[in-house]
Enzyme design. Structure first.
Site, PDB file in Angstrom:
ATOM      1  N   GLU A  62       0.821  -1.220   0.000  1.00 21.17           N
ATOM      2  CA  GLU A  62       0.000   0.000   0.000  1.00 21.17           C
ATOM      3  C   GLU A  62       0.851   1.264   0.000  1.00 21.17           C
ATOM      4  O   GLU A  62       0.499   2.260  -0.645  1.00 21.17           O
ATOM      5  CB  GLU A  62      -0.944  -0.002   1.203  1.00 21.17           C
ATOM      6  N   PHE A 124     -12.210  -6.815  13.704  1.00 22.10           N
ATOM      7  CA  PHE A 124     -11.075  -7.305  12.914  1.00 22.10           C
ATOM      8  C   PHE A 124     -10.678  -6.268  11.869  1.00 22.10           C
ATOM      9  O   PHE A 124     -11.497  -5.778  11.111  1.00 22.10           O
ATOM     10  CB  PHE A 124     -11.451  -8.624  12.236  1.00 22.10           C
ATOM     11  N   GLN A 125      -9.392  -5.941  11.842  1.00 25.27           N
ATOM     12  CA  GLN A 125      -8.814  -4.960  10.917  1.00 25.27           C
ATOM     13  C   GLN A 125      -9.495  -3.597  11.019  1.00 25.27           C
ATOM     14  O   GLN A 125      -9.722  -2.921  10.012  1.00 25.27           O
ATOM     15  CB  GLN A 125      -8.849  -5.484   9.478  1.00 25.27           C
ATOM     16  N   LYS A 174     -17.741  -0.453   5.204  1.00 26.25           N
ATOM     17  CA  LYS A 174     -18.162  -1.445   4.213  1.00 26.25           C
ATOM     18  C   LYS A 174     -19.664  -1.394   3.955  1.00 26.25           C
ATOM     19  O   LYS A 174     -20.124  -1.580   2.812  1.00 26.25           O
ATOM     20  CB  LYS A 174     -17.739  -2.843   4.669  1.00 26.25           C
ATOM     21  N   MET A 484      24.445   8.360   3.788  1.00 25.56           N
ATOM     22  CA  MET A 484      24.346   9.668   4.445  1.00 25.56           C
ATOM     23  C   MET A 484      24.663   9.554   5.933  1.00 25.56           C
ATOM     24  O   MET A 484      25.311  10.437   6.509  1.00 25.56           O
ATOM     25  CB  MET A 484      22.954  10.267   4.231  1.00 25.56           C
TER      26      MET A 484
END
Length: 591
Positions: A62, A124-125, A174, A484
């Site tokens: 993602e 959940f999630q 949803k 760096m």
């Protein structure tokens, strides 16, 4: 992506998912980057129903999708769109959202969410994305009523692109995606108190600026990303030509003025041109356009341009007098200000100052050891720049030494061709950003100049490049170290290696042993990037000899698909000049 009110759309019964996707199409979205999951599946099903109008690119992470959306936005000025599911899918967007906020990139982030009845139950999630992103978005929505959705999407595009651009979040439960309604697709927006467009800067202020310029004897222009975002590069070029005032840019402003322009002073700041930093130190008038006086530019802010009168023009009034007090603070559209200034400004009497700036440029150029028989990072970038000078080329970078060297040694002649995570400094930005640029410009050459540390943070996007037919090229400057950080260890920490070696821990370099030889090579390289790239289906090669460089670069450029060129370089080469953090131009390290 117009925000103008379209012709009325006839209402019909649609699902929330179809309403959202149709809204994206109606706002001109042609490409989006989306990774599916349980709470975003209805959105993905809707995307298949609109597949003739909108291309969905599947990233492999993602964060990669969000940086790709940024690459699309940065190279076009349009809104970049990314979509993820709830929970970990959504939180994987967070770094890229913060990155977009700091660099003022218009981005729409759509996240799936658990059904409204489950919100707050630790389902959940489930993650509270609006709360998580409250401080790193320009605005954010949790959709709780399907009837609000067309208005929310319309507002999101307007907010993302108007005034100072930035990321907007839409969190979609949803059940809202699955719900149906007969709905007006073009409602009125409802944004009380949001006034993103400043009133035109009055003529008296324009005359005041012009008068200050006329009186100046050592003026400098300090131009930033706001000039590019505001589509004011041509006006800036005309202003420089009319006045003869030397111009330096920020890292975000690279490309506004071509390097061949006689008054160009490259870019300034911690690793910017020494001559630009010295000129700003010595100037008596600093014309700051679309900048925010970032600490990487100013160093010790009270010592920055301490003898100069400061004119600061920015569309975001909150930036005025935030880090540096301005004598003439101007909230305004930089394009409008420059357009009006170009009508009235007179060339100041600055021949002696122009000569002084030319002498500084001659005395303190960007340089490197051209006699080294291996490949130095600077030489690789300069060679790429020379080969692609006449090509339609876009460059992205990761974060680290290679990023600074790319800014120093690649010659950018157009705005929106240089893409860097500047404010947040996010490693892993280069490859996915290049995907987004390539999706926006399918017939252009897109090269990610990257370091091995930064590249590995989103290396999985090689799969996206191959599978989605995005022929991105990767010039990998492989020094087996976090270069760096190594540079800071060398300069300020007695060369003690503290977890900056990227190979196995039994190698000598991992134990903190280091010589003072700046051309040291890590003899054992890990991992084998060529095998990895080939495993993803990409073309790949590795080189170490200087004589092989030009031919290898041409082979990379001519390859039809994605390609990785692994260039083995030393690990103790330093980016110079360097102003140590929080210090002044007078503390600049030149050797």
């Amino acid at each position: 992506m117009s925000t103008a009110k379209a012709a009325p759309t006839k209402s019909k019964v649609m699902t929330g998912a179809d309403i959202l996707v149709k809204s994206l199409v109606d706002h001109g979205v042609e490409v989006l980057f989306a990774y599916p999951g349980g709470c975003s599946m209805p959105l993905h099903q809707a995307l298949t129903r609109f597949g003739d109008s909108i291309r969905t690119i599947l990233p492999r992470h993602e964060q990669g999708g969000a940086f790709a959306a940024q690459g699309y936005a940065r190279s076009t000025g349009k809104v970049g769109v990314v979509m993820a599911t709830s929970g970990p899918g959504a939180t994987n967007l967070v770094t890229a959202i913060a990155d977009a906020k700091l660099d003022s990139i218009p981005m729409l982030c759509i996240t799936g969410q658990v059904p409204t009845g489950a919100i707050g139950s630790d389902a959940f999630q489930e993650t509270p994305m609006v709360e998580i992103c409250r401080g790193i978005t320009k605005h954010h929505y949790l959709v709780t009523d399907l009837a609000d959705l067309p208005r929310i999407v319309k507002e999101a595009f307007y907010i993302a692109t108007s005034g100072r651009p930035g990321p907007v979040l839409i969190d979609m439960p949803k059940d809202i995606q699955l719900g149906t309604s007969e709905i007006d697709m073009d409602p009125e927006m409802d944004l009380p108190g949001y006034d993103p467009t400043p009133t035109p800067v009055p003529s008296e202020t324009i005359r005041q600026i012009a008068a200050a310029i006329k009186l100046a004897r050592r003026p400098m222009i300090y131009a930033g990303g706001g000039v590019i975002i505001g589509s004011a590069s041509e006006e800036l070029r005309e202003f420089v030509k009319k006045t003869g005032i030397p111009v330096t840019t920020t890292v975000m402003g690279i490309g506004t003025v071509p390097p061949e322009q006689e008054h160009s002073m490259s870019w300034l700041g911690m690793h910017g041109a020494a001559y630009a930093n010295y000129a700003v130190r010595d100037c008596d008038l600093l014309i700051a356009l679309g900048v925010r006086f970032d600490d990487r530019v100013t160093g010790k802010v009270e010592a920055f341009a301490k003898d100069a009168k400061i004119i600061h023009v920015d569309i975001d009034g909150s930036e005025l007098n935030k880090n540096k007090q301005a004598h003439i603070p101007v909230r305004g559209d930089v394009k409008q200000v420059l357009t009006e200034l170009n009508k009235v400004v007179q060339k100041p009497e600055i021949a002696a100052w122009q000569k002084h700036c030319d002498e500084l440029k001659a005395k303190y150029p960007f340089k490197y050891d051209e006699n080294f028989d291996g490949i130095l990072q600077q030489h690789a970038i300069k060679t790429l720049s020379d080969i692609t000078a006449e090509m339609d080329t876009y460059i992205t970078v990761g974060v680290g030494q290679h990023q600074m060297w790319a800014a120093q040694f690649y010659q950018f002649r157009r705005p929106r061709t240089w893409h860097s995570s500047s404010g947040l400094g996010t490693m892993g930005f280069g490859l996915p950003a290049a995907m987004g640029v390539q999706a926006a410009h399918p017939n252009s050459l897109v090269v990610d100049i990257d370091g091995d540390g930064s590249f590995q943070m989103n290396i999985q996007e090689l799969a996206t490049c191959f599978c989605e037919e995005l022929p991105v090229k990767v010039l990998l400057l492989n020094n087996q170290h976090l270069g760096m950080v190594v540079q800071w260890e060398d300069r300020f920490m007695d060369r003690n290696r503290a977890h900056t070696y990227l190979g196995p821990i039994h190698h000598d370099e991992a134990a903190g042993n280091s010589s003072a030889d700046r051309f040291s090579y890590a003899e054992e390289r890990y991992p084998d990037f060529v095998k990895i790239a080939q495993g993803y289906g990409c073309g790949a090669a590795t080189i170490r000899k200087k004589a092989d460089l030009e031919g290898a670069l041409r082979e990379m450029i001519e390859h039809k698909g994605p390609y990785l060129l692994d260039v083995q370089v030393p690990y103790q080469e330093h980016v110079l000049p360097m102003i140590p953090g929080g210090q002044t131009v007078d503390d600049m390290i030149l050797e």
